[in-house]
Every structure is written in structure tokens, then in C-alpha cells.
Design an enzyme around this catalytic site. Structure first.
Site, PDB file in Angstrom:
ATOM      1  N   PRO A  88     -11.684 -23.846 115.513  1.00 34.29           N
ATOM      2  CA  PRO A  88     -10.860 -25.056 115.596  1.00 34.29           C
ATOM      3  C   PRO A  88      -9.422 -24.818 115.113  1.00 34.29           C
ATOM      4  CG  PRO A  88     -12.959 -25.540 114.564  1.00 34.29           C
ATOM      5  CD  PRO A  88     -12.869 -24.044 114.676  1.00 34.29           C
ATOM      6  N   GLU A 115     -19.274 -22.588 108.400  1.00 32.74           N
ATOM      7  CA  GLU A 115     -17.858 -22.931 108.165  1.00 32.74           C
ATOM      8  C   GLU A 115     -16.920 -21.887 108.778  1.00 32.74           C
ATOM      9  OE1 GLU A 115     -19.162 -26.170 106.823  1.00 32.74           O
ATOM     10  OE2 GLU A 115     -16.996 -25.836 106.779  1.00 32.74           O
ATOM     11  N   ARG A 157     -14.108 -17.487 136.828  1.00 26.61           N
ATOM     12  CA  ARG A 157     -13.837 -18.054 138.147  1.00 26.61           C
ATOM     13  C   ARG A 157     -12.514 -17.557 138.725  1.00 26.61           C
ATOM     14  NH1 ARG A 157     -10.362 -22.343 138.170  1.00 26.61           N
ATOM     15  NH2 ARG A 157     -11.260 -23.328 140.030  1.00 26.61           N
ATOM     16  N   ASP A 172      -5.631 -25.457 141.265  1.00 20.77           N
ATOM     17  CA  ASP A 172      -6.187 -25.958 140.002  1.00 20.77           C
ATOM     18  C   ASP A 172      -5.151 -26.784 139.241  1.00 20.77           C
ATOM     19  OD1 ASP A 172      -8.660 -24.750 140.184  1.00 20.77           O
ATOM     20  OD2 ASP A 172      -8.095 -22.996 138.996  1.00 20.77           O
TER      21      ASP A 172
HETATM   22  O1  LIG Z   1     -14.827 -26.136 117.845  1.00 21.72           O
HETATM   23  B1  LIG Z   1     -14.890 -24.758 117.941  1.00 21.72           B
HETATM   24  O2  LIG Z   1     -14.307 -24.099 119.009  1.00 21.72           O
HETATM   25  C1  LIG Z   1     -15.645 -23.947 116.870  1.00 21.72           C
HETATM   26  C2  LIG Z   1     -15.607 -22.552 116.957  1.00 21.72           C
HETATM   27  C3  LIG Z   1     -16.274 -21.803 115.980  1.00 21.72           C
HETATM   28  C4  LIG Z   1     -16.962 -22.465 114.958  1.00 21.72           C
HETATM   29  C5  LIG Z   1     -17.707 -22.010 113.848  1.00 21.72           C
HETATM   30  C6  LIG Z   1     -18.166 -23.125 113.192  1.00 21.72           C
HETATM   31  N1  LIG Z   1     -17.724 -24.240 113.836  1.00 21.72           N
HETATM   32  C7  LIG Z   1     -16.984 -23.864 114.904  1.00 21.72           C
HETATM   33  C8  LIG Z   1     -16.315 -24.628 115.870  1.00 21.72           C
END
Ligand SMILES: OB(O)c1ccc2cc[nH]c2c1
Length: 246
Positions: A88, A115, A157, A172
């Protein structure tokens, strides 16, 4: 293109055996290998996580299994992949990213859980391969697996031979060139009237120039309506007063 995916949930990637990507694998266009991170653990419980230094909620993925996994998949001194780590807190993954990654010969994907992965894993990997920490958007999944599925589909793709009609890539949403920063407009097929709703007449006219202009206008309208921040990037000359009003 070769893809290696490291995860504690290999079963998440069963969808890569179906549809376009399944066909691409069977055609030899994509060589996908899914690895269970736990094969690089050595304790009875096959432990991949531990409590976070500094305290805080949840668990963190231990560096040792990841280090051994990356060493086994891409031995130091050997060919170098590009490591993709969904998180994230990563840089936005966009169509431009997909186009860029589609040029690579070898991608390795690290699917975090809990986490996240101990930060030293990416730090150490950066000393010997390019690493991209990427985010699919301002939302949080429970791990990287779904993000990797989306990225693999977006990249796969684009590979020559994967899509039946290569032209559709050029149309696209967000595709480099004419569609960059533009959303695709509405699409229609038979029947010509459905529940009292007729297909726009222009699409039945056979006037390809007028159809192209109508489609671009529809794309502009949808972009202004749904993604005003993208529309703001467009050359003002391509947006007349009528489009801006939508
Ligand atoms: O939202 B995500 O792209 C994402 C990616 C990796 C991890 C690892 C724990 N939560 C995650 C969320």
C-alpha cells in the site's frame, strides 16, 4: 516472459491457469512459476513471521525465508530479474507501469502478508536487482497476492500474441498515445434495440470518421465526468466548452 511469484498462498494463483493467461502459458508466451515461501523455512512450524521491533499490532514477515527464496530463484551473480513488491505504500501502478514491465524478460513478484515484509529484504535486494514497490490504489488488501494477479493480467495481456486482437490494446483506457489520460467510452453490440434502448445511430452509420470522432467525444465526456483530474491534464485544444460542461 518469465514470471516467478513467491507467496505463502500458492493456491491464490490457480486463476493463472485459465482464460487469456492460461492460453499464453500453454502457448509458451508466459513461463509462470509459483513458489511457496515456506519451502525456505527450517523450523517445525515453517515460521514466516514474527513480532514487529518497536512494538505495534500484527506480525512482520521474517527476512531469512525471503532472502533464501530470492537467492534460490535469482542466484547472486546470475541473470538479474526485476523484483515487484506490491505494498500500500508503493508508487502507483498505472497502465504506463504495465507497458514498461511488459518489456522485461523476467519479473519476480514478492507477495507480502501480515503487516508487510521486513524492510531489509527490499534494501538487500536493491543491491543486486531493480526493485519496484507498487500500489494498486488507495486501499489496503490483506496481502500482495490479489495485487500480483492484477499486475500479471495487466502486463500479460500486453505481450504480443496474448490478446486475439492486438489493436484493442491501443484503445485501452490510459493506453500511451491517443488514449493517454482518457477513459474508454461506452461500447455496444447486438441487438440494435434492447429493452427499448437503441444503440447510438452513429455507430450504425458506417461513417468511420464520424464514429471515431463520436467515440473520442464520449471518452472525453466520461473522463471529465469520472476523472476530472485526468481531464485537467489534457491539452485544452482537445476539450471544447461543450465537453467541459459535462
Ligand atoms: O493493498 B496491497 O497491495 C497490499 C500488498 C501487500 C500487503 C501485505 C500486507 N497487506 C498488504 C496489502
Amino acid at each position: 516472459m518469465k514470471l516467478d511469484i513467491v507467496t505463502i498462498f500458492p493456491e491464490y494463483f490457480a486463476p493463472l491457469d485459465v482464460s487469456l493467461l492460461g492460453k499464453a502459458r500453454r502457448a509458451g508466451l508466459l513461463d509462470v512459476r509459483v513458489h511457496d515461501l515456506r519451502q525456505w523455512t527450517h523450523d517445525r512450524h515453517r515460521t514466516v513471521d514474527d513480532t514487529p521491533y518497536g512494538g505495534g499490532p500484527g506480525m512482520v514477515m521474517k527476512p531469512e525465508p525471503w532472502g533464501e527464496a530470492l537467492d534460490a530463484i535469482a542466484p547472486p551473480g546470475g541473470p538479474v530479474p526485476r523484483l515487484i513488491v506490491p505494498t500500500p505504500s508503493g508508487r502507483p501502478f498505472t497502465q504506463a507501469t504495465a507497458v514498461e514491465l511488459a518489456e522485461e524478460d523476467w519479473l519476480v513478484f514478492a507477495c507480502g502478508r501480515y503487516e508487510g515484509i521486513d524492510a531489509r529484504v527490499v534494501d538487500e535486494a536493491r543491491t543486486r536487482m531493480p526493485v519496484d514497490e507498487v500500489s494498486l490504489g488507495d486501499f489496503v488488501l490483506a496481502g500482495g497476492e490479489v495485487a500480483v494477479l492484477a499486475i500479471v493480467e495487466a502486463v500479460g495481456r500486453l505481450l504480443p500474441g496474448v490478446l486475439g486482437n492486438a489493436d484493442s490494446v491501443a484503445d485501452d483506457s490510459f493506453a500511451p498515445g491517443a488514449m493517454e489520460s482518457l477513459l474508454e467510452g461506452p461500447v455496444y453490440t447486438k441487438p440494435p434495440v434492447w429493452r427499448g434502448r437503441a444503440v447510438p445511430e452513429i455507430l450504425l452509420s458506417g461513417n468511420h470518421g464520424a464514429i471515431a470522432r463520436w467515440r473520442r467525444d464520449q471518452a472525453l465526456r466520461r473522463t471529465v465526468r469520472n476523472r476530472p483530474e485526468l481531464a485537467a491534464r489534457l491539452d485544452p485544444a482537445t476539450l471544447d466548452a461543450q465537453d467541459r460542461r459535462v
